[in-house]
Design an enzyme around this catalytic site. Sequence first.
Site, PDB file in Angstrom:
ATOM      1  N   ALA A  85       4.271   3.876   1.523  1.00 13.50           N
ATOM      2  CA  ALA A  85       5.440   3.814   0.650  1.00 13.50           C
ATOM      3  C   ALA A  85       5.084   4.257  -0.762  1.00 13.50           C
ATOM      4  O   ALA A  85       4.117   3.785  -1.337  1.00 13.50           O
ATOM      5  CB  ALA A  85       5.984   2.398   0.610  1.00 13.50           C
ATOM      6  N   ASP A  86       5.885   5.184  -1.291  1.00 20.55           N
ATOM      7  CA  ASP A  86       5.738   5.534  -2.699  1.00 20.55           C
ATOM      8  C   ASP A  86       6.702   4.653  -3.494  1.00 20.55           C
ATOM      9  O   ASP A  86       7.348   3.773  -2.928  1.00 20.55           O
ATOM     10  CB  ASP A  86       5.996   7.030  -2.930  1.00 20.55           C
ATOM     11  CG  ASP A  86       7.401   7.480  -2.525  1.00 20.55           C
ATOM     12  OD1 ASP A  86       8.317   6.633  -2.423  1.00 20.55           O
ATOM     13  OD2 ASP A  86       7.582   8.687  -2.321  1.00 20.55           O
ATOM     14  N   SER A  87       6.806   4.860  -4.785  1.00 24.76           N
ATOM     15  CA  SER A  87       7.635   3.982  -5.619  1.00 24.76           C
ATOM     16  C   SER A  87       9.112   4.049  -5.225  1.00 24.76           C
ATOM     17  O   SER A  87       9.798   3.024  -5.233  1.00 24.76           O
ATOM     18  CB  SER A  87       7.455   4.311  -7.098  1.00 24.76           C
ATOM     19  OG  SER A  87       7.798   5.655  -7.348  1.00 24.76           O
ATOM     20  N   ASP A  89      10.291   4.755  -2.173  1.00 27.75           N
ATOM     21  CA  ASP A  89      10.397   4.021  -0.912  1.00 27.75           C
ATOM     22  C   ASP A  89      10.445   2.518  -1.155  1.00 27.75           C
ATOM     23  O   ASP A  89      11.231   1.795  -0.532  1.00 27.75           O
ATOM     24  CB  ASP A  89       9.197   4.320   0.004  1.00 27.75           C
ATOM     25  CG  ASP A  89       9.184   5.744   0.527  1.00 27.75           C
ATOM     26  OD1 ASP A  89      10.267   6.310   0.757  1.00 27.75           O
ATOM     27  OD2 ASP A  89       8.072   6.278   0.716  1.00 27.75           O
ATOM     28  N   THR A  90       9.612   2.056  -2.057  1.00 26.64           N
ATOM     29  CA  THR A  90       9.551   0.628  -2.359  1.00 26.64           C
ATOM     30  C   THR A  90      10.871   0.139  -2.942  1.00 26.64           C
ATOM     31  O   THR A  90      11.363  -0.927  -2.560  1.00 26.64           O
ATOM     32  CB  THR A  90       8.381   0.320  -3.314  1.00 26.64           C
ATOM     33  OG1 THR A  90       7.163   0.792  -2.712  1.00 26.64           O
ATOM     34  CG2 THR A  90       8.259  -1.167  -3.590  1.00 26.64           C
TER      35      THR A  90
END
Length: 130
Positions: A85-87, A89-90
């Site tokens: 997860a990238d930012s 996605d988070t």
Amino acid sequence: MAAAAGSCSMVPAVSFASVGSLARASPVVGFRPSAIVLTSKRGRSLISCAAKPETLASVQKIIATQLSIDQSSVTPAAKFADLGADSLDTVEVMMQLEENFKISLGEEGAEKIVTVQDAADLIEDVIAKQ
């Protein structure tokens, strides 16, 4: 050592055998008998105030769906970054969790979340305060 209800705390020299007695007479505020006890490499025992199993299962399912990954890889100790997860996605995961549980995690709460267990614990804390 005192901790806020629902927060995680470290208690030295706790063994699996002593968890039952610790649950009955614990100086740790907010200790739940269902807490997870892990032993670190230095011999310290870590106590994680675990969320209800159904909350954790829901969180794991939501994260797996949002990240399009197998649910079995979404363990309680898994970090969002380790799940790919990238930012963005988070943020999307947090929004889905808020929608699913009908809560608001807030920016400050979301910043505290590193692992899947952190998310489940925070959700339970927010629900308990409502």
